[in-house]
Design a protein around this motif. Structure first.
Motif, short mmCIF file in Angstrom:
data_model
loop_
_atom_site.label_atom_id
_atom_site.label_comp_id
_atom_site.label_asym_id
_atom_site.label_seq_id
_atom_site.Cartn_x
_atom_site.Cartn_y
_atom_site.Cartn_z
N ALA A 76 0.84 -1.21 0.00
CA ALA A 76 0.00 0.00 0.00
C ALA A 76 0.87 1.25 0.00
O ALA A 76 0.52 2.25 -0.65
N ASP A 77 2.00 1.22 0.70
CA ASP A 77 2.92 2.36 0.69
C ASP A 77 3.54 2.57 -0.69
O ASP A 77 3.77 3.70 -1.11
N TYR A 82 3.65 5.93 -5.55
CA TYR A 82 3.43 6.12 -6.98
C TYR A 82 2.40 7.24 -7.23
O TYR A 82 2.64 8.15 -8.03
N ALA A 83 1.29 7.18 -6.51
CA ALA A 83 0.25 8.20 -6.67
C ALA A 83 0.77 9.59 -6.30
O ALA A 83 0.53 10.57 -7.02
N ALA A 121 9.91 2.91 -5.36
CA ALA A 121 9.59 2.44 -4.02
C ALA A 121 9.35 0.94 -4.14
O ALA A 121 8.72 0.49 -5.12
N VAL A 122 9.90 0.17 -3.21
CA VAL A 122 9.80 -1.28 -3.29
C VAL A 122 9.52 -1.89 -1.92
O VAL A 122 10.03 -1.41 -0.91
N CYS A 123 8.68 -2.93 -1.94
CA CYS A 123 8.39 -3.70 -0.74
C CYS A 123 8.70 -5.16 -1.06
O CYS A 123 8.28 -5.67 -2.10
N HIS A 124 9.43 -5.83 -0.19
CA HIS A 124 9.81 -7.23 -0.39
C HIS A 124 8.98 -8.19 0.46
O HIS A 124 9.23 -9.39 0.46
N LYS A 125 8.01 -7.66 1.18
CA LYS A 125 7.18 -8.50 2.05
C LYS A 125 6.05 -9.14 1.26
O LYS A 125 5.49 -8.51 0.37
#
Length: 127
Positions: A76-77, A82-83, A121-125
């Motif tokens: 979500a972050d 991006y937005a 922005a990247v999330c690895h979870k």
């Protein structure tokens, strides 16, 4: 491994306005401006969560553009980054989504900043 990084921006105020908005969803904000007596009058400022780790300095447009990825706590972050980056004048370079060819849980979004740098922005979870 990397303690901090910086990049040259052609228009410091435009870059700051972009990053103020774009980095808020990943928990980063503008933390300090280096006094001009230490920079020869060049604008230099740092972003971070607890201490400055991402620095902007006024100068020539940096070429070639570089790629910087910021860690996000959730998918979500990434979406919010991006937005916010697009609303701040960024250019799409890859909408939020899974990119399993990097890693099975790699969820990222890519935007070009005002100087053309590829900001991610990247999330690895896992979801």
């Amino acid at each position: 491994m990397i303690d901090h990084i910086g990049l040259s921006v052609a228009d410091f105020e435009a870059a700051r306005a972009f990053y103020d908005q774009a980095l808020a969803p990943v928990g980063a904000s503008f933390l300090m401006m280096v006094p001009p007596e230490f920079t020869g009058g060049v604008k230099v400022g740092g972003y971070g969560r607890e201490r400055p780790v991402f620095w902007l300095h006024e100068g020539e447009k940096q070429t070639p553009p570089i790629h910087i990825a910021f860690t996000a706590d959730s998918r979500a972050d990434v979406d919010a980054f991006y937005a916010a980056a697009m609303a701040a004048g960024g250019t799409d370079n890859g909408a939020p989504g899974l990119r399993p060819y990097y890693h099975e849980n790699y969820y990222g979004a890519f935007v070009r900043d005002p100087d053309g740098h590829n900001i991610e922005a990247v999330c690895h979870k896992p979801e």
